[in-house]
Every structure is written in structure tokens, then in C-alpha cells.
Design a protein around this motif. Structure first.
Motif, mmCIF file in Angstrom:
data_model
loop_
_atom_site.group_PDB
_atom_site.id
_atom_site.type_symbol
_atom_site.label_atom_id
_atom_site.label_comp_id
_atom_site.label_asym_id
_atom_site.label_seq_id
_atom_site.Cartn_x
_atom_site.Cartn_y
_atom_site.Cartn_z
ATOM 1 N N GLN A 3 -1.107 5.103 3.738
ATOM 2 C CA GLN A 3 -0.153 5.389 2.676
ATOM 3 C C GLN A 3 -0.962 5.181 1.509
ATOM 4 O OE1 GLN A 3 2.980 2.357 2.031
ATOM 5 N NE2 GLN A 3 1.886 1.052 3.371
ATOM 6 N N GLN A 4 -0.709 5.780 0.356
ATOM 7 C CA GLN A 4 -1.486 5.981 -0.764
ATOM 8 C C GLN A 4 -1.453 4.571 -1.662
ATOM 9 O OE1 GLN A 4 -2.844 8.700 -4.396
ATOM 10 N NE2 GLN A 4 -0.601 8.415 -4.276
ATOM 11 N N ALA A 5 -0.363 3.627 -1.496
ATOM 12 C CA ALA A 5 -0.228 2.538 -2.211
ATOM 13 C C ALA A 5 -1.179 1.488 -1.593
ATOM 14 C CB ALA A 5 1.331 1.920 -1.679
ATOM 15 N N ASP A 6 -1.551 1.661 -0.488
ATOM 16 C CA ASP A 6 -2.947 0.604 0.041
ATOM 17 C C ASP A 6 -3.882 1.826 0.672
ATOM 18 O OD1 ASP A 6 -4.390 -1.381 1.152
ATOM 19 O OD2 ASP A 6 -2.966 -1.742 2.898
ATOM 20 N N ALA A 7 -4.438 2.588 -0.178
ATOM 21 C CA ALA A 7 -5.126 3.568 0.263
ATOM 22 C C ALA A 7 -6.411 3.198 1.071
ATOM 23 C CB ALA A 7 -5.688 4.527 -0.930
#
Length: 378
Positions: free
Chosen positions: A273-277
Motif C-alpha cells: 500500500q502506498q501509505a507504507d510504500a
């Protein structure tokens, strides 16, 4: 590079400029930044360009640049305009010998995309489409694990792209980015599905290595008075029989841009996920959950090659964008020596991916308008 679009009030044009120059392999030398000559000149000053190379329009830019000596003219143009202004500048650039980078979706319509592919073939120029999220190192790691059979044959894919910025009628207040994205005359047949749904579909196919074969879609317009979809959900069938779920919404109030994908196989699954890329979660049957991290020595060579810093230093959206440019630049260098290179050998989305994205929008719209359960991907 030359830049078409990216004038005052633009978001994506400046992102392109930063990403294209990040590795020091290219620099902005000219632009047609607005349909207004005055605003184009103003933008040129902001980009620190000579006044003569801040052109009043893209047609003038292409003609003037073509007349310059080869070591002074632009080598490629970046198109960062609303969707209805992608095709003609791309066509003119290609037919005048310039390579092209175009923001997604590639065109306004599927017919335009088909024609543009034919022009690319005739011109023997290169065209890249910035499906940004495939540029992240840990997305490439996920793709490598799936391709190597680490999780077994793919069975299930979930991909989601929630945004909340259009949860209210921003376009009715004259907000520029909302205004054109919700206008069918400028955006095309898809609203949220064209703007962010194409990203989700491309990510699902890129990581899994599978093409979508059938779609059962629902499109919804939540905000009163809006002329295009702002909320989409669909079931997917992939070419190997795997099933999938995709949703893309711009009315999830409070959400930012956390695009997320999960791919499950016979033996395990991967999640990003981009929030924890910088992290990739790997889950295997009867084994502890593993969290793989960007920059680590155990990663696949393709992931390592697309990371710029040691472990623990965050890399994000701009670097992912720059990775697409880096692969494009390698293709440009090779193309100078051999115009017959196969663009599929390079890790950036090309004209075929752009055409495929437009076919995705077309199929989703047709599915949503149909009473059939499944619509073949065309």
C-alpha cells in the motif's frame, strides 16, 4: 524535455518536471504551459526558462523546436494536460520526430488510443505513459515474487484506490482540477474510473502478470449535479481464471491516496500500500508473516535497481515517477543506436499499456450500462 501543460495551478506538470530531472539525466528546456500565451510566459519564468522558449501553444513549440539544431532542441515532450488535449500534441510530436511521455489515461477515447498506437508504429518514436505506482521498488518486488512462483498460481486479487477529495462538489465552486476531471467534454467517458481506476487496474495486472479477461462493473455518481462517475466497484476475472475485486472512489471522505493491492496464490500472498510504500508484506501458509523493506540486500535485483537510498530512508511518489523516467531514458539511449528496439524489454508503461488502459475504461462503462453479469474485456 519540453513540457505541454503544467502552467499556473497545475499539479501534475510540476511533478513530471521534478521526477524527470531527479536523476540528472534530463532538463526542462522549453514548454507550452497554457492555452493562454500570457500564462505560458508566466509559467516559463517560474521554470527559469528563456522567454523565447516559453511558447504560446504546443503547435508553435513543436515547429520552433524542430527548427533548432539537434543539440539544442528538445528530445521528448511531456504531455500534462487534461485528457482531451493528449492526442493532438502527442500526434504532432511523434510525426515531427519527438518522443513522448503522456500522463494517464493516454487519450480521451479508445478510438484516439488506437490511432495513437498506429502513429507510434509509423513514426518509430517512443511513447511512455505514467502509471506511477508500478515505479515503486516494492511493487516491483511483489511482481518479481509472483513471477518467480513464490506464492504459487494466482487465485485472488484485491485492488483499491480510495480518495476523498471529491466528496463535495468542488467543481461547482470552480476548483480547476475538479472542474476538468468531472467534465465529460475534457475527461472522457470515465470520471473516477479513468482518473484513478486505470491506476488500480494497471497495478493489478503489473503485479500479477495477468490480464483482466472479464469485468462486472457498477458506476455511481454520488455528488448531486456531477456529470461523471465518482465511485466505481467491480468484479474481475483474469485470464488464468483467478477472480478479483477492484474499487476506485473519490468520495471516500477523509481518505487521501492510499492505493493498495493484495495478490493471493496457492501458497501465500503479497500486500502493498502506498501509505507504507517501503514495505511489502509476504504471507505464506504455515510460516510467520514477513515484512520486506526497500533498500535491503535480500531483494530481487529489479527492486534493488529502483531504490536510491539505504534501508530506512523513505522513498515515495516522486521517486516512483522518476523510476519510470529512468527506464524511458535507457530506451531513448538505446533507440539512438538502434531504432528497432523492442520497447517491451524496458520497464516502463508504453503505448500498448496506454491503449489497454483506455480499453479498460471503455469496458467498465459498457459493463455498467449493461444488464449482463460479465462483459468481455475488449
Amino acid at each position: 524535455m519540453g513540457l505541454i501543460g503544467g502552467g499556473p495551478g497545475s499539479f501534475i506538470g510540476r511533478i513530471h518536471r521534478i521526477a524527470a530531472e531527479l536523476d540528472g539525466e534530463a532538463r526542462l528546456v522549453c514548454g507550452a504551459f497554457s492555452s493562454s500565451p500570457e500564462r505560458s510566459r508566466e509559467a516559463g519564468e517560474g521554470y527559469h526558462l528563456p522567454a523565447a522558449r516559453a511558447y504560446p501553444g504546443y503547435a508553435a513549440m513543436i515547429e520552433a523546436e524542430k527548427a533548432l539544431p539537434a543539440d539544442e532542441r528538445m528530445d521528448f515532450a511531456v504531455i500534462a494536460t487534461p485528457n482531451h488535449l493528449h492526442f493532438d500534441p502527442a500526434r504532432r510530436c511523434l510525426e515531427n520526430g519527438f518522443h513522448v511521455v503522456v500522463d494517464k489515461p493516454m487519450c480521451f477515447s479508445l478510438d484516439e488510443a488506437r490511432e495513437l498506437k498506429a502513429i507510434v508504429a509509423r513514426s518509430r518514436r517512443l511513447l511512455a505513459v505514467t502509471y506511477t505506482y508500478s515505479g515503486y521498488p516494492m511493487v516491483k518486488q511483489a511482481r518479481a515474487l509472483v513471477a518467480a512462483g513464490r506464492i504459487g498460481a494466482v487465485r485472488k486479487i484485491y485492488v483499491e484506490y480510495p480518495q476523498g477529495w471529491l466528496a463535495t462538489g468542488l467543481e461547482q465552486a470552480g476548483q480547476k482540477q475538479a472542474d476538468w476531471r468531472t467534465d465529460p467534454a475534457r475527461s472522457g467517458a470515465g470520471g473516477a474510473i479513468g482518473d484513478i481506476g486505470t491506476h488500480a487496474a494497471q497495478l493489478a495486472e503489473y503485479v500479477s502478470g495477468l490480464r483482466i479477461a472479464q469485468i462486472d462493473a457498477s458506476l455511481n455518481t454520488v455528488v448531486a449535479g456531477r456529470r461523471l462517475d465518482d465511485d466505481a466497484a467491480m468484479l474481475l476475472r483474469f485470464e488464468n481464471g483467478a477472480s478479483g475485486v477492484l474499487f476506485a472512489t473519490q468520495v471516500a471522505a477523509g481518505e487521501e491516496n492510499n492505493i493498495r493491492i493484495r495478490v493471493y496464490g496457492e501458497r501465500g500472498g503479497v500486500e502493498w500500500q502506498q501509505a507504507d510504500a517501503n514495505s511489502l508484506v509476504l504471507r505464506m501458509i504455515d510460516a510467520p508473516v514477513q515484512v520486506l523493506r526497500t533498500g535491503s540486500g535480500y531483494l530481487d535485483p529489479i527492486a534493488a535497481a529502483n531504490a536510491r537510498t539505504p534501508p530506512g530512508h523513505p522513498e515515495g511518489y516522486l521517486e516512483a515517477f522518476a523510476n519510470i523516467y529512468a527506464a524511458f531514458y535507457q530506451a531513448l539511449r538505446d533507440h539512438e543506436r538502434d531504432p528497432g528496439i523492442d520497447v517491451r524489454d524496458y520497464d516502463f508503461p508504453n503505448v500498448d499499456d496506454g491503449l489497454h488502459g483506455m480499453a479498460f475504461v471503455d469496458t467498465v462503462v459498457r459493463s455498467a450500462q449493461s444488464d449482463r453479469k460479465w462483459t468481455p474485456f475488449a
